[in-house]
Structure formats: C-alpha cells, structure tokens
Motif scaffolding. Structure first.
Motif, mmCIF file in Angstrom:
data_model
loop_
_atom_site.group_PDB
_atom_site.id
_atom_site.type_symbol
_atom_site.label_atom_id
_atom_site.label_comp_id
_atom_site.label_asym_id
_atom_site.label_seq_id
_atom_site.Cartn_x
_atom_site.Cartn_y
_atom_site.Cartn_z
ATOM 1 N N PHE A 103 -10.247 11.871 -2.522
ATOM 2 C CA PHE A 103 -8.625 12.222 -2.823
ATOM 3 C C PHE A 103 -8.009 11.908 -3.921
ATOM 4 C CE2 PHE A 103 -4.385 13.229 -2.073
ATOM 5 C CZ PHE A 103 -4.516 13.999 -1.065
ATOM 6 N N GLN A 104 -7.349 13.008 -5.005
ATOM 7 C CA GLN A 104 -6.860 12.278 -5.798
ATOM 8 C C GLN A 104 -5.188 13.027 -5.593
ATOM 9 O OE1 GLN A 104 -9.285 11.396 -8.255
ATOM 10 N NE2 GLN A 104 -6.896 10.198 -9.288
ATOM 11 N N PRO A 105 -4.316 11.687 -5.750
ATOM 12 C CA PRO A 105 -2.702 11.999 -5.481
ATOM 13 C C PRO A 105 -2.341 12.739 -6.694
ATOM 14 C CG PRO A 105 -3.475 9.466 -5.982
ATOM 15 C CD PRO A 105 -4.452 10.532 -6.024
ATOM 16 N N MET A 106 -1.147 14.448 -5.761
ATOM 17 C CA MET A 106 -0.518 14.772 -6.871
ATOM 18 C C MET A 106 0.745 14.090 -7.195
ATOM 19 S SD MET A 106 -1.187 18.874 -6.650
ATOM 20 C CE MET A 106 -0.587 18.492 -4.939
ATOM 21 N N GLY A 107 1.003 13.602 -8.401
ATOM 22 C CA GLY A 107 2.125 13.185 -8.903
ATOM 23 C C GLY A 107 2.957 14.825 -8.462
ATOM 24 N N ILE A 108 4.775 14.263 -7.941
ATOM 25 C CA ILE A 108 5.952 15.496 -8.886
ATOM 26 C C ILE A 108 6.884 14.904 -9.589
ATOM 27 C CG2 ILE A 108 5.929 16.947 -6.541
ATOM 28 C CD1 ILE A 108 7.589 14.833 -5.760
ATOM 29 N N ALA A 109 6.648 15.901 -10.523
ATOM 30 C CA ALA A 109 8.133 15.612 -11.742
ATOM 31 C C ALA A 109 9.071 15.321 -10.553
ATOM 32 C CB ALA A 109 8.052 16.024 -12.267
ATOM 33 N N ILE A 110 10.214 14.330 -10.917
ATOM 34 C CA ILE A 110 11.333 13.599 -10.790
ATOM 35 C C ILE A 110 12.421 13.787 -11.819
ATOM 36 C CG2 ILE A 110 13.821 12.756 -9.856
ATOM 37 C CD1 ILE A 110 11.004 12.482 -8.043
ATOM 38 N N ASP A 111 12.976 15.229 -12.412
ATOM 39 C CA ASP A 111 13.881 14.687 -13.343
ATOM 40 C C ASP A 111 15.415 13.737 -13.073
ATOM 41 O OD1 ASP A 111 14.948 14.644 -15.982
ATOM 42 O OD2 ASP A 111 14.618 17.349 -15.840
ATOM 43 N N ASP A 170 0.846 -1.473 0.130
ATOM 44 C CA ASP A 170 -0.348 0.195 -0.166
ATOM 45 C C ASP A 170 0.714 1.799 0.370
ATOM 46 O OD1 ASP A 170 -1.761 -1.787 0.022
ATOM 47 O OD2 ASP A 170 -2.189 -1.909 2.449
ATOM 48 N N LEU A 171 2.050 1.050 0.875
ATOM 49 C CA LEU A 171 2.672 2.235 1.170
ATOM 50 C C LEU A 171 3.350 2.558 -0.695
ATOM 51 C CD1 LEU A 171 4.107 4.529 2.949
ATOM 52 C CD2 LEU A 171 5.604 2.896 3.511
ATOM 53 N N LYS A 172 3.731 1.448 -0.898
ATOM 54 C CA LYS A 172 4.783 1.674 -2.469
ATOM 55 C C LYS A 172 3.563 2.260 -3.410
ATOM 56 C CE LYS A 172 7.313 -0.663 -6.001
ATOM 57 N NZ LYS A 172 7.838 -1.961 -6.187
ATOM 58 N N THR A 173 2.341 2.050 -3.333
ATOM 59 C CA THR A 173 1.243 2.263 -4.452
ATOM 60 C C THR A 173 1.151 3.804 -4.206
ATOM 61 O OG1 THR A 173 0.390 0.367 -4.369
ATOM 62 C CG2 THR A 173 -1.284 2.470 -5.362
ATOM 63 N N ALA A 174 1.280 4.086 -2.670
ATOM 64 C CA ALA A 174 0.863 5.739 -2.213
ATOM 65 C C ALA A 174 2.191 6.281 -2.604
ATOM 66 C CB ALA A 174 0.537 5.979 -0.609
ATOM 67 N N ILE A 175 3.508 5.831 -2.260
ATOM 68 C CA ILE A 175 4.486 6.385 -3.116
ATOM 69 C C ILE A 175 4.527 6.584 -4.626
ATOM 70 C CG2 ILE A 175 7.286 6.892 -3.389
ATOM 71 C CD1 ILE A 175 7.084 5.665 -0.480
ATOM 72 N N GLU A 176 3.929 5.994 -5.078
ATOM 73 C CA GLU A 176 4.401 5.373 -7.218
ATOM 74 C C GLU A 176 3.181 6.733 -7.060
ATOM 75 O OE1 GLU A 176 4.056 2.121 -7.887
ATOM 76 O OE2 GLU A 176 6.500 1.207 -7.890
ATOM 77 N N ALA A 177 2.331 6.826 -6.782
ATOM 78 C CA ALA A 177 0.928 7.842 -7.071
ATOM 79 C C ALA A 177 1.445 9.134 -7.298
ATOM 80 C CB ALA A 177 0.127 7.533 -6.414
ATOM 81 N N ILE A 178 2.752 10.008 -6.556
ATOM 82 C CA ILE A 178 3.469 10.532 -6.507
ATOM 83 C C ILE A 178 4.896 10.897 -6.827
ATOM 84 C CG2 ILE A 178 4.520 12.386 -5.117
ATOM 85 C CD1 ILE A 178 3.198 11.696 -2.376
ATOM 86 N N VAL A 179 5.733 9.923 -7.253
ATOM 87 C CA VAL A 179 6.539 9.683 -7.945
ATOM 88 C C VAL A 179 6.490 9.108 -9.626
ATOM 89 C CG1 VAL A 179 8.282 10.525 -5.464
ATOM 90 C CG2 VAL A 179 7.894 8.377 -6.268
ATOM 91 N N GLY A 180 5.755 8.235 -9.423
ATOM 92 C CA GLY A 180 6.600 7.564 -10.773
ATOM 93 C C GLY A 180 6.794 5.996 -10.312
ATOM 94 N N ARG A 181 6.725 5.339 -11.155
ATOM 95 C CA ARG A 181 7.075 3.986 -10.695
ATOM 96 C C ARG A 181 8.608 3.531 -10.456
ATOM 97 N NH1 ARG A 181 8.345 -0.742 -14.540
ATOM 98 N NH2 ARG A 181 8.335 -2.438 -13.091
ATOM 99 N N LEU A 182 9.342 3.643 -9.087
ATOM 100 C CA LEU A 182 9.569 3.019 -8.302
ATOM 101 C C LEU A 182 10.798 1.876 -9.504
ATOM 102 C CD1 LEU A 182 8.720 2.888 -4.978
ATOM 103 C CD2 LEU A 182 10.355 4.486 -5.952
#
Lengths: 128, 764
Positions: free
Chosen positions: B143-151, A116-128
């Motif tokens: 709640f819709q997660p907000m992504g950030i771009a990491i270059d 779940d944590l991984k999913t939540a993180i990936e929703a922010i930063v993209g695929r790990l």
C-alpha cells in the motif's frame, strides 16, 4: 509556523480509551487541534460543522465502519478531499483493498506506537 | 493534574467493564438463538476492542487471550464455525476468563498459565488450522500512502470556500508569523464559524458583556457564556481590555475585560439573556437588536483593522497578559489598537477546549458524563445539609406562629417540595441499573451448576431497575451466596427432576422491580421447595427450637436464617463455605433491607429481598429516652404500645417480658441498655416500640416518648468514631440537634443478659 500547529484532526473511534490514546499521542507530536467523535455519523456531523485536514478513524465500529465513513466523506462535496488514515486491527488485505478503492490515504495496524502513528500521518500531510 | 496516561488507563478499565457487559448480552442473545451477524459482531467487537486497548498498555497476557478468543469468534463471524450450544457455552467461559484477566490486569497482576490453559487449548483446538495463521504477523500488503497538500499560509481547509468573510480571515491568518499563536488560532476559529453561516440567520444582535469582579469571585467563567452564545448562531466576538491602569491596580480581584459580540441568530433577545441567567447581577449586559444589512457590516468591521495592527496591543503592554480574568469595571475610551486585538484573550482557551474534544462530543446524542464518585457524594451530602437546613427553617418559622396561608408559609411549602425534588434527582445520580450485578450472577450459575453436575439456566428480569450504587456493590456477596444455594440446595438433581416430570434443565430466576418506594429483588428456583419437616428436625436437633414446638410454615422457613443452620446432608463444595443464610440476612439488614422466603413443595422457592432506594436518607421514628433524642428506622418498628405495670412480667431474675396478643416479648429498656438511666422501678405509662425482625424475633423497646416520624439524612459515624455497637449512624434534626440513629438488630443482639431476645415464646 509549523504544520503541527495548524493541522486540524478528527479522531473517530467507538472506544473512548482509543480516542484518548490517539489524542494523547497527537498531543505529544504537538498537534493540538484535535476533536473526537465516537461513531461515523457524529464524525460526519463534526466535519460538516468544523472542517479538518485529516480524519483518523478506527475500522471496526458499530453501525458505520471506518470505510463506510470514508465513503461518505468522499461523497461529500466539502469533505471529498480530506486526508484519511484508517486504523485496523490487522492488515487484512480485503480491508486495505477496499480502502484503496476509496482513496484511503494511509492505514496503520494496531497495536502501534506513537512514533508509528507519526510516520503514518506524515506520509499523508508531510512533515509535522 | 494527574498523569494523563494513568487517566486513560483508568478509563480503559471502566470501558472494559462496559464491553464485557456487552459481550455477556450478545452471548446471551446467541444462547437464546439469535445468530444474526450484528449480534455476533457485537461480541466480536467487544473482545477486539479490549484487545486493542490492552495492547496500548502492554497487558500482554490479556492481549494474548483476547487474541485467541477473537480468532475463534472471527471464525464464527465468517461462518466457518457453526454456532452450537457448546460453542456458546465455551464463549461464556471465555468471557468469564476475559473478565478475570481484566480484573487482575487492573491491579498489575497476572493469571497463572495453568489456570488459563484448559480454555486456551479448547479455543486453539477450535481454531484448528487457523490458529497457526492467526498468531503469525500479518502478511505484507502493498500500500502506497497518498499524501495531501496542505497549503499552510492560506490554511486551506478542504471545504472553506463558501464563506463571504473568509478572504478577510485568511488574510489575517496569512499575516506575518510573528503575530503570535493566538491570532493564528483565531483565524482558524473564525473559519470554523463561517461554516455555520450556511443557512439564513434572521436576527442580528449586538451584545455587550462586562463581568463585574463578583462574577469571577463566584467561580463563573466568561468563556462558557461566550461559547453558549456561539452555540446560538454565528458570533463575532471582540474583547476589550480596559485602559491599562497602574500596575498597582492589577490583582486577582479586578475585572479588566469586556466583550462585544455581534450575533447572527434565529433566537430572540430573551434567549440570549437566558445565557446570562446564572450571572444575573454579576455583570453588565446589553442586548441590542440590530437591523440586518446596514449594521451587519459594522458588526464585522472590528475584525478588519486587526490585520493592519502592527503588534497586538496586549503584547505591547505586557502586564495585561497576565490577568486574563481581570478588568476594571469602569468602562473608558480605549485606544483603537487595544480594541482591535480582542482575540488574544478568548481564542487560547478555545484551542484548549478543542483539544479536549469539546465540540465533537457535545453533539453526541445520549452522551454520558463520567463523574468521580466523590463529587457525587459531596453533592449528596450538600443536599442532605439542604434538607436539614430547610427543616430547621420550617421549624423556626412555625415557631413564630405564622398562619398557614401566609406568603412565607406557602413559599416554604414550595421550597420544601423543591428540596425533595432536588434530593430525589441527586439520589438518581447514584442509582445504577442492577444489570451489571445480574450479569455477574450468570457466571455464578454457570460455575455452580458445573460443579454439582446440574444443568441450570438463569433468567433475569427487570435488569434496568436502578438502585444506589453502594447497595449494588454490597449486594453482590449475599446474592452470590443465595444463587449458589438455589443451584445447590434449591434445585433437584437432574434424575430427580426427570422423575418428578420436570424439565432436566433447572431454572433460577433473578428479578428486580420497584415496589412502593423500595426495590424488590427475587431469587426464584423451580426446585422441590423447602422440606419443612427436615428443617424443623434439624432445628430441633441443633437446639434452635424446643422439640415438638408448634411453628407456622413461615416460622419454619425463617429458621433457615438462624446462625449455624445448614441443611446440606453433606457439605458440598459450593454452599458449605462457612457462610450461612444468617450472614446473608445480616448483610441485607445492614443495607436497610428485609428478606423473606416463600416456598411451595415441588414447585420451588422464592427468596425476596426488599431494599431501600438509597442509603442516604431514612424514614425514622424520633423518640426520647432519658432526655436524649434518638432515631429508630421506621421499617423495624412494627407497633407502638402504651403499657402499664400489669403488662410486665418477670421471667427469671433479670429478664422481663410483656405480653402482646398472647405472645411474650422480651422487654429492653433503651435508657438502661444505652447507659442513660438506671433501671426504672415501674413501667407506669411507659411507651414501648415493638421491634420485629425478619426472622420473627421480636423485642419491646421501652422509651419515654415518641416525638415524630420523619425522613432523616444519614450521617455516617464510622469514619470518626469507628463502629459503635447498637448505633447505625447519626442525623441532624430540624432544630439543629444531633440524634443517634439506632440499629435495632445490633441492639437486640447485644442486649445484656437481662433481657436476651428469644425466638417467639408461644404461650402454651
């Protein structure tokens, strides 16, 4: 070079058990650049000293709660754009709304599994 | 390395204890009328955090109860439930239950649901309409997660814009991915350091550091030194591997690496050298101050060629990678490529350190370190050895007949002082505040008072007083018993109290304080005091004293400590658990402690326990018996006397007594008692140690001579020899000789029929 090798994360929780568990879960995902802080003020100090991409913070902490920390991060010139994942005891609508207004990137309700944590993180930063 | 999850689990339970302590504190404040939201929050958070952690380890019963508890607390927090006395009392009971649950969960066990039901039902009743909702899964929140771009290629940290060096570092990080992880990590680390450079750092130093093999052999790690340097300012660190020697020269004991650090800092050269204090003589160290400006660029220069280096040189010569901690001491010209790929060695461990949360934690003020008790004990033991060693050294130097003001003698004095200081400091590591112990007693009072229908309030004082951890642990049982006694026997029933014009609520006070090198713990009740007439008549009826014997108040009070004494008319379900005050007293004595009673009719009773600060050292009296050297705890020796044959009288066929100020005291010949010698025919010029016990029992130990009074380090024997009657432990004396430390209480109790110690035999 995968994202997970470079992603720098700060884990903020007043309970060392939680810090350990989250760090452990991150380690399991291959995210190894993890630092920790036990409260809001030291988290702010830590990101000022060594910037991170993502802050994972507990909501319920003494002194400065997770959203107060988020607010301070958003107000800092250098930290305004940092990713922020809030950990809440329960998905309290009021907390989520406050988070939304502070541009919280995502939240996760306890208890959660590493997946779940991984999913939540990936929703922010993209695929790990 | 043990399982990390297991370690986290262990630390969870330690943390639970802290949280439970915090919960008790908060509830006590609430009980005292503090209803501020911060206090309520602390209590709430403690329960909440326990629940959170327990969830991670699948401790469902603990989670369930904490959840119910938390729900009601949340109502209090939000103000929908008023804080009333009975609510706080219920919370106290819930805190106790929570503490029980934590305890059984630690052992992987469960509490019976029956045991929990009454409290759970009370909580649920309070939660009322909320209870149903609380247990339900949370309502969905949109709640819709907000992504950030990491270059990635630029490793674009959100706030890395102000550094001058950054572009170079970025290009380094942006180099082809096959350059290896370590380089990438260095890129990130350099970025991290650049942030430091915000303020003006006035001095620039070039530091050359090359460990000698001896540095590694003595267990030092260059990484710590390099980190310490980094903490002083902004450091550019480059590592050099000595030109690769023959494979044959590689080995665990060779030193192949050296470092050059360009440090921008505000401290002076002395402060930099200080970092290397511990490895003085174990490394080559050069600290050169550079002129800012011109040299600054030279300092950062080595970083640049790294970008163009096609392959890290270390990778090119594979063997070099293995002995990370190895480099020949001899400096030699190095190929440029080698020089320019320093990061290989350093950054890897740094990354590891990051993972451990190093930097984040280092800055936390008032941080604590959790250390395995075994390690502390090892240190305590080593310091013990040090003390012995120092004593041996003093003794052999004294034997050479050096004058007291020689340099050696004064140096030795300082050494002795330092040894003492180290010893005190180490003992302090083992010391813990009595708070956790006192908090446990709060629960005992609640349970005890409920079962005998009395209202009792426990007051605690001096909770921050520290004692040795072992003493605290071993104090729990005797203290529990005494607290129960105070509630059960000490305090009157509510009706009696009211009739006597006292408050309906009884008070028990538990206090701790330091008094002349010992810790004194007092348990005071404001009850009716000891009924001495009754105590005396019970003692008479049980044959503990002769009928009509004339005893002082203290002597009567001390009768309570005699085995088999119980004053309760009917055995209540509290105190009458087969444990008498004699057991309490023995437990205290085994800790090197003493217990005393003072009581005033109608006002109350105080039990006062005096304990040594530590169990590791002891003030002892060194005596000789039949050419054996023995140590007796100084605290048990009340007097030393020289006696002649005329002082000794026979009492019956095998018992001898001596007369000390109108009181006959049984005589025990230590040599005979321990089997060292035959009974002596006459006591001409014999030396006698008068042993006084807390209960007033006395005995006279006959020895051949007294050597000294000194502090001795206690070395346990039980592990190797089991428990030897009469022997408490052993110690090593200054001359290296081993001496047994005797246990007078045990000795007297086991004394053979010849000379059984009796309660004072007053002369008629």
């Amino acid at each position: 070079m995968a994202l997970r090798d470079q992603l720098r994360v700060l884990v903020v929780d007043d309970m060392s058990t939680s810090r350990g568990l989250i760090t452990q879960a991150l380690d399991g995902m291959g995210v190894s650049h993890v630092s920790t802080a036990a409260d809001g003020p030291s988290a702010l100090e830590s990101v000022a000293r060594s910037p991170v991409h993502l802050v994972i913070s507990d909501f319920n902490m003494p002194g400065m709660d997770g959203l107060q920390l988020l607010q301070s991060l958003r107000q800092g010139a250098k930290t305004a754009g940092v990713g922020f994942l809030l950990i809440t005891g329960r998905a309290d609508k009021e907390i989520i709304e406050r988070g939304r207004s502070l541009r919280m990137n995502n939240y996760i309700a306890k208890p959660f599994q590493p997946a779940d944590l991984k999913t939540a993180i990936e929703a922010i930063v993209g695929r790990l | 390395m043990s399982d990390p999850m297991q370690e986290i689990r262990n630390s969870f339970f330690i943390e639970c204890d802290e949280l439970l302590e915090g919960l008790q504190d908060a509830l006590a404040s609430m009980e005292g009328g503090d209803h501020t939201s911060e206090t309520i929050n602390v209590a709430f958070r403690a329960v909440h955090s326990i629940k959170g952690g327990a969830g991670a380890f699948g401790l469902d019963q603990l989670v369930g109860f904490a959840h119910t508890f938390e729900t009601v607390m949340d109502d209090v927090r939000s103000g929908s439930l008023a804080i009333e006395e009975h609510i706080v009392q219920l919370f106290f009971q819930c805190a106790d239950m929570l503490s029980d649950l934590v305890r059984v969960s630690r052992d992987g066990e469960l509490l019976s649901e029956d045991e929990m039901a009454p409290l759970v039902n009370q909580l649920k009743a309070l939660a009322g309409e909320d209870a149903a909702g609380g247990a339900e899964p949370e309502p969905e929140v949109d709640f819709q997660p907000m992504g950030i771009a990491i270059d990635l290629p630029d490793l674009d940290l959100p706030d890395l814009d102000q550094s001058d060096d950054a572009p170079e570092e970025e290009s380094s990080a942006g180099a082809p991915a096959d350059q290896g992880e370590a380089i990438e990590a260095e890129g990130a680390d350099a970025g991290e350091r650049d942030v430091n450079d915000a303020s003006a750092l006035s001095h620039l130093f070039e530091i050359t550091f090359r460990p000698e093999p001896e540095l590694y052999r003595t267990g030092n790690d260059p990484l710590f030194l390099l980190r310490a340097l980094e903490a002083l300012g902004r450091a550019e660190t480059t590592c050099t591997v000595a030109p690769s020697p023959d494979l044959a020269e590689y080995g665990p004991n060779t030193s192949l690496l050296s470092w050059k650090i360009t440090l921008s800092t505000n401290v002076d050269a002395a402060a930099i050298r200080e970092v290397f204090d511990f490895v003085d003589g174990l490394c080559l160290l050069e600290v050169t101050k550079l002129e800012p400006g011109s040299e600054a660029e030279a300092g950062t220069a080595p970083a640049q060629p790294a970008d163009s280096a096609p392959e890290p040189a270390i990778t090119a010569s594979p063997p070099a990678e293995a002995p990370r901690k190895a480099a020949p001491a001899a400096p030699a010209p190095k190929p440029a490529a080698t020089q320019d790929t320093p990061p290989k060695a350093a950054p890897k461990p740094e990354a590891d350190a990051d993972r451990a949360g190093g930097p984040g934690q280092a800055s936390q003020p008032g941080a604590t370190v959790r250390v395995d008790l075994d390690r502390v004990d090892r240190l305590v033991n080593l310091v013990g050895e040090l003390v012995i060693n120092q004593a041996m050294l003093s003794q052999s130097i004294a034997a050479t007949g050096l004058s007291g003001n020689s340099k050696i003698a004064t140096g030795l004095d300082e050494f002795q002082q330092l040894t003492r200081d180290i010893q005190d400091s180490v003992m302090m590591i083992r010391a813990q505040p009595v708070k956790s112990l006192f908090q446990r007693m709060g629960r005992i009072v609640r349970e005890a008072s409920a079962s005998v229908n009395k209202t009792v309030r426990l007051r605690t004082e001096g909770e921050t007083t520290e004692i040795d951890k072992t003493v605290i642990e071993r104090l729990a049982d005797p203290l529990t018993h005494m607290i129960r006694n105070a509630v059960d026997h000490g305090l009157e029933s509510t009706e009696t109290r009211l009739a006597a014009g006292k408050s309906a609520e009884g008070h028990v006070t538990l206090s701790a304080s330091h008094r002349s090198g010992r810790v004194v713990i007092e348990i005071t009740d404001d009850g009716s005091g000891i009924n001495r007439e009754r105590v005396k008549s019970i003692a008479e009826s049980k044959g503990l004293i002769a009928p009509g014997q004339d005893l002082s108040e203290t002597e009567i009070d001390n009768l309570l400590f005699l085995p088999g004494f119980s004053t309760a008319k009917e055995i209540s379900n509290l105190s009458g658990r087969g444990v008498g005050m004699d057991v309490v007293k023995n437990a205290i004595s085994s800790l090197g402690g003493r217990i005393a009673i003072s009581s005033q009719a109608g006002v109350g009773t105080t039990f006062s326990i005096s304990l040594p600060l530590t169990l590791a050292v002891l003030d002892g009296m060194v005596v000789t018996v039949a050419d054996e050297t023995l140590v007796l705890p100084l605290s048990s020796v009340s007097e030393t006397l020289s006696i002649g044959p005329e002082d000794v009288r026979g009492l019956g066929p095998s018992t001898q007594v001596i007369r000390v100020r109108d009181v006959f005291v049984p005589l025990i010949d230590l040599g005979t008692e321990l089997g060292y010698s035959q009974p002596r025919s006459k006591y001409d010029g014999a030396i006698v140690l008068l042993i006084a016990q807390e209960d007033g029992k006395r005995a006279a130990l006959v020895v051949d001579g007294i050597e000294d009074q000194r502090q001795v380090v206690i070395k346990g024997l039980e592990e190797s020899y089991g428990r030897v009657p009469g022997v408490a432990a052993a110690t090593i004396l200054g001359d290296g000789q081993i001496a047994l430390i005797l246990d007078p209480t045990d000795l007297l109790a086991n004394a053979s029929g010849r000379s059984r110690p009796e309660p004072n035999l007053a002369i008629a």
